[in-house]
Design a protein around this motif. Structure first.
Motif, PDB file in Angstrom:
ATOM      1  N   ALA A   9      -9.485 -37.574  -8.932  1.00 43.64           N
ATOM      2  CA  ALA A   9      -9.822 -38.885  -8.384  1.00 43.64           C
ATOM      3  C   ALA A   9      -8.879 -39.902  -9.001  1.00 43.64           C
ATOM      4  O   ALA A   9      -8.743 -39.958 -10.228  1.00 43.64           O
ATOM      5  N   LEU A  15      -6.915 -49.578  -0.491  1.00 41.51           N
ATOM      6  CA  LEU A  15      -7.470 -48.350   0.079  1.00 41.51           C
ATOM      7  C   LEU A  15      -6.850 -48.032   1.440  1.00 41.51           C
ATOM      8  O   LEU A  15      -6.473 -46.890   1.694  1.00 41.51           O
ATOM      9  N   SER A  33     -15.518 -39.714   3.480  1.00 46.44           N
ATOM     10  CA  SER A  33     -15.053 -41.016   3.021  1.00 46.44           C
ATOM     11  C   SER A  33     -16.200 -42.018   3.064  1.00 46.44           C
ATOM     12  O   SER A  33     -17.255 -41.753   3.655  1.00 46.44           O
ATOM     13  N   HIS A  36     -15.264 -47.252   0.169  1.00 45.11           N
ATOM     14  CA  HIS A  36     -14.614 -47.416  -1.131  1.00 45.11           C
ATOM     15  C   HIS A  36     -13.815 -46.199  -1.605  1.00 45.11           C
ATOM     16  O   HIS A  36     -13.158 -46.274  -2.639  1.00 45.11           O
ATOM     17  N   TRP A  37     -13.856 -45.086  -0.882  1.00 44.57           N
ATOM     18  CA  TRP A  37     -13.127 -43.888  -1.304  1.00 44.57           C
ATOM     19  C   TRP A  37     -12.861 -42.974  -0.109  1.00 44.57           C
ATOM     20  O   TRP A  37     -13.544 -43.069   0.917  1.00 44.57           O
ATOM     21  N   ASP A  39     -11.632 -38.716   0.609  1.00 42.01           N
ATOM     22  CA  ASP A  39     -11.239 -37.366   0.174  1.00 42.01           C
ATOM     23  C   ASP A  39     -10.063 -36.877   1.021  1.00 42.01           C
ATOM     24  O   ASP A  39     -10.032 -37.116   2.233  1.00 42.01           O
ATOM     25  N   VAL A  48      -9.127 -37.460  -4.317  1.00 43.40           N
ATOM     26  CA  VAL A  48      -9.968 -38.567  -3.873  1.00 43.40           C
ATOM     27  C   VAL A  48      -9.312 -39.871  -4.315  1.00 43.40           C
ATOM     28  O   VAL A  48      -9.000 -40.036  -5.493  1.00 43.40           O
ATOM     29  N   HIS A  50      -9.905 -43.721  -4.859  1.00 43.64           N
ATOM     30  CA  HIS A  50     -11.028 -44.636  -5.083  1.00 43.64           C
ATOM     31  C   HIS A  50     -10.508 -46.059  -5.195  1.00 43.64           C
ATOM     32  O   HIS A  50      -9.583 -46.316  -5.977  1.00 43.64           O
ATOM     33  N   GLU A  51     -11.111 -46.963  -4.449  1.00 43.58           N
ATOM     34  CA  GLU A  51     -10.763 -48.372  -4.550  1.00 43.58           C
ATOM     35  C   GLU A  51     -11.060 -48.857  -5.967  1.00 43.58           C
ATOM     36  O   GLU A  51     -12.140 -48.603  -6.510  1.00 43.58           O
TER      37      GLU A  51
END
Length: 142
Positions: A9, A15, A33, A36-37, A39, A48, A50-51
């Motif tokens: 991650a 993003l 998804s 905020h994230w 895969d 992954v 991640h914001e």
């Protein structure tokens, strides 16, 4: 050698831009998804994004000298088969990718000879893609 997929991650402060980069530039299959994230199937591994606010390493990558090149730290990536690495290098070069370290073969004629290239994603995360002519030398010592 049988490998288990890793899960990684990473932080991204844009993003949408990072999602486009991993999906379009690398052609990675998107998985689950949220807002905020996201895969991705990263060559059989789970990546992954991640914001997250910009990190110090994204703003100012540290560099260590390896084979006469300034390698950004931290970085991540995968070891590909040689033909797959060559195809990726060709595709990225055709897209006009801005490399940190252009595709080349390092440690030529030595234990661990490998093809490598480095680039940043749109959020400053450094990636390395490499290939060994002999994958048995992946962990070889001099």
């Amino acid at each position: 050698m049988s490998l288990s997929p890793f899960h990684l991650a990473i932080p991204v402060y844009d993003l949408a831009g990072a999602r486009h980069f991993y999906r379009e530039v690398f052609g990675l299959e998107e998985g689950r998804s949220s807002e905020h994230w996201v895969d991705f199937n990263f060559y059989g591994h789970q990546l992954v994004i991640h914001e997250h606010p910009k990190t110090e390493s994204q703003a100012n990558a540290h560099r260590n000298s390896v084979d006469g090149h300034d390698v950004p730290v931290p970085h991540f990536g995968v070891v590909l088969d040689w033909p797959e690495w060559e195809a990726l290098a060709d595709r990225l070069q055709a897209r006009g990718t801005d490399f940190v370290i252009e595709p080349y073969v390092r440690f030529q004629g030595q234990v661990g000879e490998q093809a490598t290239m480095f680039l940043f994603d749109p959020c400053g995360n450094a990636l390395e893609f490499k290939a060994f002519k002999d994958k048995n030398q992946l962990f070889a010592k001099d």
